[in-house]
Write a protein that holds these residues in place. Structure first.
Motif, mmCIF file in Angstrom:
data_model
loop_
_atom_site.group_PDB
_atom_site.id
_atom_site.type_symbol
_atom_site.label_atom_id
_atom_site.label_comp_id
_atom_site.label_asym_id
_atom_site.label_seq_id
_atom_site.Cartn_x
_atom_site.Cartn_y
_atom_site.Cartn_z
ATOM 1 N N VAL A 376 -31.231 4.322 15.844
ATOM 2 C CA VAL A 376 -31.341 2.960 16.993
ATOM 3 C C VAL A 376 -31.668 2.079 15.662
ATOM 4 C CG1 VAL A 376 -32.719 1.971 18.412
ATOM 5 C CG2 VAL A 376 -32.466 4.230 18.752
ATOM 6 N N VAL A 377 -30.853 1.100 15.703
ATOM 7 C CA VAL A 377 -30.961 0.107 14.962
ATOM 8 C C VAL A 377 -31.364 -0.860 15.604
ATOM 9 C CG1 VAL A 377 -28.964 -1.252 12.974
ATOM 10 C CG2 VAL A 377 -29.343 1.490 13.466
ATOM 11 N N THR A 378 -31.988 -1.667 15.166
ATOM 12 C CA THR A 378 -32.880 -3.281 15.027
ATOM 13 C C THR A 378 -32.346 -4.709 14.624
ATOM 14 O OG1 THR A 378 -34.695 -1.984 14.173
ATOM 15 C CG2 THR A 378 -34.668 -1.702 16.194
ATOM 16 N N PRO A 379 -31.512 -4.919 15.119
ATOM 17 C CA PRO A 379 -31.435 -6.310 14.603
ATOM 18 C C PRO A 379 -31.921 -6.917 13.376
ATOM 19 C CG PRO A 379 -29.985 -6.380 16.797
ATOM 20 C CD PRO A 379 -31.156 -5.038 16.666
ATOM 21 N N HIS A 380 -33.771 -7.395 14.829
ATOM 22 C CA HIS A 380 -34.400 -7.974 13.538
ATOM 23 C C HIS A 380 -34.857 -7.301 12.263
ATOM 24 C CE1 HIS A 380 -37.619 -4.878 15.159
ATOM 25 N NE2 HIS A 380 -38.292 -5.648 14.109
ATOM 26 N N ALA A 381 -34.923 -5.862 12.090
ATOM 27 C CA ALA A 381 -35.411 -5.740 10.187
ATOM 28 C C ALA A 381 -33.846 -6.010 9.436
ATOM 29 C CB ALA A 381 -35.187 -3.959 10.490
ATOM 30 N N SER A 382 -32.808 -6.748 10.314
ATOM 31 C CA SER A 382 -31.792 -6.845 9.197
ATOM 32 C C SER A 382 -32.577 -8.415 8.826
ATOM 33 C CB SER A 382 -30.631 -6.618 9.494
ATOM 34 O OG SER A 382 -29.874 -5.835 9.567
ATOM 35 N N PHE A 383 -32.642 -8.955 9.847
ATOM 36 C CA PHE A 383 -32.540 -10.137 9.033
ATOM 37 C C PHE A 383 -34.328 -10.591 8.655
ATOM 38 C CE2 PHE A 383 -30.418 -11.460 13.150
ATOM 39 C CZ PHE A 383 -29.622 -12.713 12.936
ATOM 40 N N LEU A 384 -34.996 -9.890 8.905
ATOM 41 C CA LEU A 384 -35.996 -9.735 7.616
ATOM 42 C C LEU A 384 -36.131 -9.322 6.520
ATOM 43 C CD1 LEU A 384 -39.182 -7.308 10.205
ATOM 44 C CD2 LEU A 384 -38.572 -10.080 8.659
ATOM 45 N N ALA A 385 -34.368 -8.702 6.742
ATOM 46 C CA ALA A 385 -33.854 -8.432 5.009
ATOM 47 C C ALA A 385 -33.758 -9.594 4.102
ATOM 48 C CB ALA A 385 -33.659 -7.459 5.074
ATOM 49 N N LEU A 386 -33.334 -10.411 4.535
ATOM 50 C CA LEU A 386 -32.399 -11.423 4.484
ATOM 51 C C LEU A 386 -32.477 -11.988 3.407
ATOM 52 C CD1 LEU A 386 -31.458 -14.071 7.358
ATOM 53 C CD2 LEU A 386 -30.205 -12.963 6.150
ATOM 54 N N PRO A 387 -33.959 -12.013 2.659
ATOM 55 C CA PRO A 387 -34.564 -12.908 1.556
ATOM 56 C C PRO A 387 -33.850 -11.407 0.205
ATOM 57 C CG PRO A 387 -36.211 -13.181 3.019
ATOM 58 C CD PRO A 387 -35.346 -12.530 3.279
ATOM 59 N N GLN A 388 -33.992 -10.053 0.398
ATOM 60 C CA GLN A 388 -33.749 -9.094 -0.258
ATOM 61 C C GLN A 388 -32.521 -8.895 -0.164
ATOM 62 O OE1 GLN A 388 -36.100 -9.291 2.163
ATOM 63 N NE2 GLN A 388 -38.437 -9.288 0.635
ATOM 64 N N ALA A 389 -31.525 -8.803 0.571
ATOM 65 C CA ALA A 389 -30.245 -8.009 0.578
ATOM 66 C C ALA A 389 -29.807 -9.062 1.204
ATOM 67 C CB ALA A 389 -30.373 -6.483 1.213
ATOM 68 N N PRO A 390 -29.322 -10.632 0.878
ATOM 69 C CA PRO A 390 -28.264 -11.480 2.474
ATOM 70 C C PRO A 390 -26.673 -10.772 2.692
ATOM 71 C CG PRO A 390 -29.000 -12.228 0.062
ATOM 72 C CD PRO A 390 -29.575 -11.198 0.259
ATOM 73 N N ASN A 391 -26.308 -10.389 1.695
ATOM 74 C CA ASN A 391 -24.927 -9.890 1.748
ATOM 75 C C ASN A 391 -24.985 -8.710 2.986
ATOM 76 O OD1 ASN A 391 -23.267 -12.086 1.233
ATOM 77 N ND2 ASN A 391 -23.969 -11.676 -0.781
ATOM 78 N N GLU A 392 -26.148 -8.238 2.406
ATOM 79 C CA GLU A 392 -25.568 -6.882 3.448
ATOM 80 C C GLU A 392 -26.294 -6.797 4.333
ATOM 81 O OE1 GLU A 392 -26.907 -3.584 -0.402
ATOM 82 O OE2 GLU A 392 -27.795 -5.523 0.254
ATOM 83 N N ALA A 393 -27.132 -8.229 4.282
ATOM 84 C CA ALA A 393 -28.394 -8.324 5.677
ATOM 85 C C ALA A 393 -26.787 -8.740 7.171
ATOM 86 C CB ALA A 393 -29.019 -8.889 5.939
ATOM 87 N N LEU A 394 -26.873 -9.747 6.633
ATOM 88 C CA LEU A 394 -25.575 -10.403 7.328
ATOM 89 C C LEU A 394 -23.866 -9.550 7.563
ATOM 90 C CD1 LEU A 394 -24.806 -13.240 4.907
ATOM 91 C CD2 LEU A 394 -25.671 -13.395 7.615
ATOM 92 N N ALA A 395 -23.721 -8.144 6.446
ATOM 93 C CA ALA A 395 -22.600 -7.319 6.633
ATOM 94 C C ALA A 395 -23.270 -6.637 8.236
ATOM 95 C CB ALA A 395 -22.513 -6.606 6.077
ATOM 96 N N ASN A 396 -24.283 -6.521 8.253
ATOM 97 C CA ASN A 396 -24.473 -5.393 9.169
ATOM 98 C C ASN A 396 -24.964 -5.762 10.445
ATOM 99 O OD1 ASN A 396 -25.849 -2.690 9.037
ATOM 100 N ND2 ASN A 396 -28.141 -3.571 9.036
#
Length: 473
Positions: A376-396
């Protein structure tokens, strides 16, 4: 579903994440290429804020969730919490600061919510955990099933409401006197058990989870304290240290890991260090060759919700800053390499099939039977990662929309996706949408929501502590 995909603007410059072997332990250099992708970020913010306004009642409180599976106007849930209310406050402040709504609209909405908060019943200066969002009454019966609700004063939920009120006061000076009056009775020592060197188990120098105030005196406390540092209750610790109601050494009495020999997910490595006269176990775990300070359950929001507001990475670049990078990298590698889901980002959320549970990466949490990802993948987790991995978060995020329809043009990203079955949640939750809104605001206008936490006691008391931090990573 009326959906908008961002394959051109968000993914064109975004390379697929390499899934061959572990990534080096050192904190990677910030990838700034995503800074040019402001168009999808702003559109995502606008849709997310629409979900917040759809969850906000005429009384002025943001409810817990809405069901967005139908084609009509979603109906907000009956219940709200201090955290939900806070999410509405800081999302509205962000919308005003980003120009998504006018300053006058921002003032009207913030003032309506502050007026509602002024009417809420409290005990010992603190807000209860659940209210009826439509009239402000304290909930004693759960709306969805009729179960009895015992009113509770939650440390962490009150921390988020205080955070939201401080952001509202910063965004709208006209509200500052009223918000100051609301916060006059917010004394964090209510939750604090002072340190007792003779009995550190009974007197750990930590915060209780909360109190049921229906007993004499302070009420009945929870049986646990918040002992793990890399978890979201540290916001309460920061607030109390900043306003002087908690001693500064409280920060050093919270565990980086549990002590060696105590039951936990893995036996920690590390060393003791003397910090402001306190003997601190600076422990760490190792995951895929990477040393890090774990959270309690291994979820993203435990580690990365607080730095939306407190600039931990800036004030502690070699400790907190490094740990945030490694935590994100661990979440990415779990999803792409270890579990081979093809997607990543695990945090408590709505179960796609219904209900709610914690999701995470078990190996980076201290709890022995910690949170599992379960596909189960939760989109808010990718948004929280924007400062550390912006392109990977956007791709995910783009992939979650492209492959599962996880994005809704009307109300933003659905709360969760079971990537093994394709089932997408029917709900959006105020907490998770609030984190998304704050993360997007930080990316679009850095520091917008951090201003109240860079001055006063945060600058004079909290920042020096973070500057001294020496994680053993």
């Amino acid at each position: 579903m009326n959906r908008r995909r961002f394959l051109t603007s968000a993914a064109a410059g975004t390379a697929a994440v390499c899934a061959t072997g572990p990534i080096a332990s050192a904190a990677p250099a910030a990838d700034t290429r995503a800074a040019s992708h402001t168009a999808p970020l702003r559109t995502w913010f606008e849709a997310t804020y629409r979900s917040i306004t759809a969850m906000t009642t005429d009384f002025g409180l943001t409810t817990d969730k809405i069901d967005v599976s139908g084609t009509g106007t979603p109906v907000p849930s009956r219940q709200t919490s201090p955290t939900n209310i806070a999410c509405g406050l800081w999302s509205t402040a962000a919308a005003g600061g980003l120009g998504v709504i006018s300053r006058s609209t921002m003032h009207h909405r913030l003032a309506r919510t502050v007026a509602a908060v002024e009417k809420l019943e409290r005990a010992h200066g603190w807000w209860f955990n659940w209210y009826d969002a439509h009239d402000g009454s304290v909930l004693t019966t759960w709306p969805e099933n009729g179960d009895t609700v015992r009113p509770f004063l939650s440390t962490v939920d009150n921390a988020w409401l205080v955070t939201g009120l401080k952001i509202a006061a910063d965004a709208d000076p006209a509200l500052r006197p009223r918000i100051a009056a609301l916060l006059d009775d917010a004394d964090w020592s209510y939750y604090y058990t002072p340190y007792d060197a003779a009995d550190p188990v009974a007197g750990p120098g930590q915060l209780r989870g909360g109190f049921w105030p229906d007993k004499p005196g302070k009420g009945e406390p929870t049986g646990h304290h918040y002992g793990a540092l890399n978890t979201e209750p540290r916001m309460a610790s920061y607030l109390g240290i900043a306003d002087g109601s908690l001693p500064s050494d409280h920060y050093w009495h919270i565990f980086r890991t549990l002590l060696p020999g105590m039951g936990q997910e893995q036996e920690p490595a590390g060393a003791y260090a003397m910090m402001d006269g306190v003997r601190v176990w600076e422990g760490h775990y190792t995951y895929r060759g990477r040393n890090l300070v774990p959270s309690w359950g291994g979820s993203m929001f435990e580690a990365l919700m607080v730095p939306l507001f407190v600039p931990e990475a800036e004030w502690s670049p070699h400790s907190w800053g490094t740990n945030h990078h490694r935590y994100v990298r661990s979440q990415i590698e779990h999803g792409l390499i270890e579990a081979k889901y093809g997607y990543w980002g695990f945090s408590p959320a709505n179960i796609p099939e219904g209900g709610y549970r914690e999701y995470g990466v078990d190996a980076i949490g201290m709890q022995e039977d910690g949170y599992n990802s379960l596909g189960v993948v939760t989109p808010h987790a990718s948004f929280l990662a924007l400062p550390q991995a912006p392109n990977e978060a956007l791709a995910n995020l783009t992939a979650l929309d492209r492959d599962f329809g996880a994005y809704d043009d009307r109300y933003g990203f659905r709360d969760s996706v079971n990537v093994t079955t394709g089932r997408v949640s029917d709900f959006v939750l105020a907490l998770d949408q609030g984190m998304i809104a704050a993360a997007l605001a930080q990316q679009l206008r850095p520091g917008l929501l951090q201003r109240p936490f860079r001055t006063g006691g945060f600058r004079s008391r909290v920042r020096p502590l973070l500057g001294k931090e020496r994680f053993s990573i």
